[in-house]
Motif scaffolding. Structure first.
Motif, PDB file in Angstrom:
ATOM      1  N   ALA A   1       0.819  -1.231   0.131  1.00 61.62           N
ATOM      2  CA  ALA A   1      -0.062   0.016   0.045  1.00 61.62           C
ATOM      3  C   ALA A   1       1.033   1.164   0.013  1.00 61.62           C
ATOM      4  O   ALA A   1       0.254   2.089   0.069  1.00 61.62           O
ATOM      5  N   GLY A   2       2.238   1.143  -0.074  1.00 62.35           N
ATOM      6  CA  GLY A   2       3.046   2.306   0.070  1.00 62.35           C
ATOM      7  C   GLY A   2       3.199   2.965  -1.419  1.00 62.35           C
ATOM      8  O   GLY A   2       2.747   2.464  -2.289  1.00 62.35           O
ATOM      9  N   PHE A   3       3.642   4.100  -1.467  1.00 69.76           N
ATOM     10  CA  PHE A   3       4.017   4.805  -2.602  1.00 69.76           C
ATOM     11  C   PHE A   3       4.561   4.039  -3.716  1.00 69.76           C
ATOM     12  O   PHE A   3       4.157   3.894  -4.675  1.00 69.76           O
ATOM     13  N   ILE A   4       5.673   3.435  -3.424  1.00 66.30           N
ATOM     14  CA  ILE A   4       6.412   2.422  -4.558  1.00 66.30           C
ATOM     15  C   ILE A   4       5.443   1.403  -4.381  1.00 66.30           C
ATOM     16  O   ILE A   4       5.335   0.806  -5.534  1.00 66.30           O
ATOM     17  N   GLY A   5       5.037   0.760  -3.425  1.00 68.86           N
ATOM     18  CA  GLY A   5       4.208  -0.659  -3.598  1.00 68.86           C
ATOM     19  C   GLY A   5       3.113  -0.511  -4.444  1.00 68.86           C
ATOM     20  O   GLY A   5       2.922  -1.621  -5.125  1.00 68.86           O
ATOM     21  N   LEU A   6       2.356   0.444  -4.533  1.00 68.59           N
ATOM     22  CA  LEU A   6       1.151   0.378  -5.529  1.00 68.59           C
ATOM     23  C   LEU A   6       1.563   0.430  -6.784  1.00 68.59           C
ATOM     24  O   LEU A   6       0.946  -0.198  -7.687  1.00 68.59           O
TER      25      LEU A   6
ATOM     26  N   PRO B   1      12.343   7.356   7.813  1.00 66.39           N
ATOM     27  CA  PRO B   1      12.202   8.735   8.704  1.00 66.39           C
ATOM     28  C   PRO B   1      10.872   9.638   8.112  1.00 66.39           C
ATOM     29  O   PRO B   1      10.808   9.565   6.756  1.00 66.39           O
ATOM     30  N   PRO B   2      10.488  10.418   8.896  1.00 70.70           N
ATOM     31  CA  PRO B   2       9.575  11.605   8.369  1.00 70.70           C
ATOM     32  C   PRO B   2      10.543  12.369   7.423  1.00 70.70           C
ATOM     33  O   PRO B   2      11.570  12.806   7.740  1.00 70.70           O
ATOM     34  N   GLY B   3       9.810  12.791   6.387  1.00 70.95           N
ATOM     35  CA  GLY B   3      10.466  13.824   5.404  1.00 70.95           C
ATOM     36  C   GLY B   3      11.649  13.117   4.610  1.00 70.95           C
ATOM     37  O   GLY B   3      12.386  14.147   3.706  1.00 70.95           O
ATOM     38  N   SER B   4      11.439  11.834   4.375  1.00 75.48           N
ATOM     39  CA  SER B   4      12.482  11.247   3.442  1.00 75.48           C
ATOM     40  C   SER B   4      11.828  10.445   2.413  1.00 75.48           C
ATOM     41  O   SER B   4      10.503   9.948   2.615  1.00 75.48           O
ATOM     42  N   SER B   5      12.403  10.392   1.219  1.00 71.80           N
ATOM     43  CA  SER B   5      11.670   9.048   0.318  1.00 71.80           C
ATOM     44  C   SER B   5      12.396   8.058   0.454  1.00 71.80           C
ATOM     45  O   SER B   5      13.144   7.739   1.459  1.00 71.80           O
ATOM     46  N   ALA B   6      11.654   7.012  -0.120  1.00 74.68           N
ATOM     47  CA  ALA B   6      12.270   5.644   0.024  1.00 74.68           C
ATOM     48  C   ALA B   6      13.491   5.286  -0.402  1.00 74.68           C
ATOM     49  O   ALA B   6      14.066   4.401   0.070  1.00 74.68           O
ATOM     50  N   GLY B   7      13.911   6.275  -1.418  1.00 73.97           N
ATOM     51  CA  GLY B   7      15.370   5.960  -1.854  1.00 73.97           C
ATOM     52  C   GLY B   7      16.416   6.363  -1.335  1.00 73.97           C
ATOM     53  O   GLY B   7      17.341   5.621  -0.916  1.00 73.97           O
TER      54      GLY B   7
ATOM     55  N   VAL C   1      19.198  -7.466  -4.521  1.00 76.29           N
ATOM     56  CA  VAL C   1      18.801  -6.406  -3.570  1.00 76.29           C
ATOM     57  C   VAL C   1      18.722  -5.196  -4.670  1.00 76.29           C
ATOM     58  O   VAL C   1      19.766  -5.020  -5.373  1.00 76.29           O
ATOM     59  N   LEU C   2      17.783  -4.298  -4.615  1.00 77.14           N
ATOM     60  CA  LEU C   2      17.459  -3.137  -5.357  1.00 77.14           C
ATOM     61  C   LEU C   2      17.780  -1.828  -4.292  1.00 77.14           C
ATOM     62  O   LEU C   2      17.046  -1.377  -3.566  1.00 77.14           O
ATOM     63  N   ARG C   3      18.872  -1.263  -4.723  1.00 78.83           N
ATOM     64  CA  ARG C   3      19.101  -0.033  -4.085  1.00 78.83           C
ATOM     65  C   ARG C   3      18.510   1.243  -4.835  1.00 78.83           C
ATOM     66  O   ARG C   3      19.312   1.711  -5.735  1.00 78.83           O
ATOM     67  N   TYR C   4      17.600   1.402  -4.506  1.00 78.77           N
ATOM     68  CA  TYR C   4      16.779   2.511  -5.098  1.00 78.77           C
ATOM     69  C   TYR C   4      17.398   3.802  -4.742  1.00 78.77           C
ATOM     70  O   TYR C   4      17.986   4.282  -3.552  1.00 78.77           O
ATOM     71  N   HIS C   5      17.668   4.610  -5.887  1.00 80.85           N
ATOM     72  CA  HIS C   5      18.147   6.016  -5.541  1.00 80.85           C
ATOM     73  C   HIS C   5      17.005   6.948  -5.202  1.00 80.85           C
ATOM     74  O   HIS C   5      15.948   6.525  -4.992  1.00 80.85           O
ATOM     75  N   HIS C   6      16.913   8.278  -5.473  1.00 80.19           N
ATOM     76  CA  HIS C   6      16.245   9.125  -5.012  1.00 80.19           C
ATOM     77  C   HIS C   6      14.942   9.093  -5.849  1.00 80.19           C
ATOM     78  O   HIS C   6      14.922   9.410  -6.904  1.00 80.19           O
ATOM     79  N   VAL C   7      13.903   8.591  -5.205  1.00 85.23           N
ATOM     80  CA  VAL C   7      12.560   8.385  -5.871  1.00 85.23           C
ATOM     81  C   VAL C   7      11.628   9.466  -6.050  1.00 85.23           C
ATOM     82  O   VAL C   7      11.468  10.104  -4.895  1.00 85.23           O
TER      83      VAL C   7
ATOM     84  N   ASP D   1       9.861   3.884 -13.003  1.00 85.57           N
ATOM     85  CA  ASP D   1      11.086   3.119 -13.633  1.00 85.57           C
ATOM     86  C   ASP D   1      11.446   2.389 -12.396  1.00 85.57           C
ATOM     87  O   ASP D   1      12.162   1.043 -12.675  1.00 85.57           O
ATOM     88  N   ILE D   2      11.273   2.640 -11.193  1.00 84.01           N
ATOM     89  CA  ILE D   2      11.479   1.835 -10.063  1.00 84.01           C
ATOM     90  C   ILE D   2      10.643   0.551 -10.108  1.00 84.01           C
ATOM     91  O   ILE D   2      11.118  -0.259  -9.935  1.00 84.01           O
TER      92      ILE D   2
END
Length: 389
Positions: A9-14, A77-83, A240-246, A294-295
């Motif tokens: 249900a997350g931003f990336i998950g959906l 963390p609050p204020g951070s993206s998943a990446g 392992v997928l090291r996502y950058h700034h999403v 792209d993620i």
């Protein structure tokens, strides 16, 4: 293929769920709907089971017949993206009289201010350990019981800490935290320890050392280590997928908080309010911004192409860009004021961190489709509450 997707249900998950479903996979979707990620009183989207990965009794029936687990669930963390965020911060007054950098843009007033991660960020470390690390360990144990032998783990660029650098006749260097005295003087670039020359950044490969600087980043590195140990013990495949700034818009009207966080979202919020984007340091920090579509495509590509052993992959656009350029692109697209370069800093921030995406291209044939110049402009031009259809 039958896929168990955590954090669905997350931003990336959906986005990942839709991409996997469109590719013909059967997706079993679950999410704990943590208040820290989804806000108060969240309602699970249709088709998503509300379950906590720390509950083995909930996991065991969901894992029956699963071919591969895509593990996105995490406390952030609050204020951070998943990446790759640094968490919340607080301003502290810097030495008086220091000039504020403006890079020829915007107007700056007042004394330069240093910024550092605040105390509560340290206090959140137990939460990251409880959800990200303990949760992953419970999930891996359940996968072993179920006989599931493939894991795709979402990690973060933040596990690297600082980037990779080289001098004209020396290197490579993997420097540590910059000196506060240098930052207070506006000396933001890393320098060679003996000659003092300014070091040039180089792309970071997946075999670079992991040196996390925040509790969140440490928890992602720990997830990787648990997954590596599990794979070695069971003979399972771990990618392992090291996502950058999403960045990008959510797919659900009750979007996870992470859909509206991260530096690109912060710039867009400032522009939507009629204010100039506020850029730290001198604006020359180099990053890689990758669109959430792209993620999702990269994650689906890994699901479709099983890899043996433990394989970390940088998932990035392949188009490095400075934060000043990000803010400028978004300001032009929105018709807003020029960015303001503040001279502020966070002591734990990386100066430059740029991925080498070639391994992902070679192993799973993934190349990002959305270049930052295009994607960030489109992102800025949409309403800050935009929902992707």
């Amino acid at each position: 293929m039958r896929v168990l997707l955590t954090g669905a249900a997350g931003f990336i998950g959906l986005h990942v769920r839709r991409t996997l479903t469109d590719a013909g996979h059967e997706v079993v979707a679950l999410d704990a709907l943590l208040e820290s990620v989804h806000g108060p009183d969240p309602v699970p989207p249709e088709g998503i089971v509300r379950a906590d990965i720390r509950d083995p009794d909930a996991l065991d029936p969901l894992l029956r017949g699963i071919d591969v687990v895509v593990h996105l669930a995490a406390a952030i963390p609050p204020g951070s993206s998943a990446g790759g965020g640094t968490g919340s911060s607080t301003s502290v007054q810097g030495p008086p009289g220091l000039p504020r950098q403006n890079n020829g843009s915007g107007s700056n007033t007042g004394a330069m201010r240093a910024v550092r991660p605040d105390g509560p960020n340290v206090q959140r470390a137990p939460m990251f350990a409880a959800h990200n690390d303990f949760g992953t360990a419970v999930l891996l144990a359940a996968m072993e019981r179920a006989g599931t032998r493939r894991l795709v783990l979402a990690s973060s660029v933040s596990v690297y800490g600082e980037g990779r650098y080289r001098g004209l006749r020396s290197g490579p260097f993997f420097p540590g935290v910059r000196r506060r005295a240098d930052l207070d003087r506006g000396m933001f670039d890393h320098r060679a320890p003996r000659s003092g020359e300014i070091l040039t950044w180089e792309p970071v490969g997946e075999d670079a050392p992991l040196r996390p600087r925040t509790g969140y980043a440490a928890s992602k590195a720990a997830q990787e280590n648990y997954a590596m140990a599990w794979g070695a013990a069971t003979g399972a495949g771990v990618t392992v997928l090291r996502y950058h700034h999403v960045y990008g818009d959510p797919m659900h009207e009750n979007a996870a908080l992470s859909a509206h966080s991260g530096v690109a979202a912060q710039f867009r919020a400032e522009l939507a309010a009629g204010r100039a984007p506020y850029v730290f340091e001198d604006g020359g920090q180099v990053r890689d911004f990758v669109h959430v579509r792209d993620i999702a495509a990269a994650t689906a590509a890994v699901v479709a192409r099983p890899l043996s052993g433990f394989v970390p992959l940088n998932i990035a656009s392949g188009h490095p860009i400075t934060l000043w350029e990000v803010a400028s692109i978004m300001s032009r697209a929105r018709g807003g004021p020029n960015p303001v370069v503040s001279g502020q800093y966070r002591i734990t921030d990386a100066r430059h961190i740029v991925a080498d995406p070639q391994r992902a291209r070679r192993t799973v044939d993934f190349t990002a489709a959305v270049a930052p110049a295009q994607g960030l402009a489109e992102y800025a031009a949409t309403a800050a509450t935009g929902v992707r259809p």
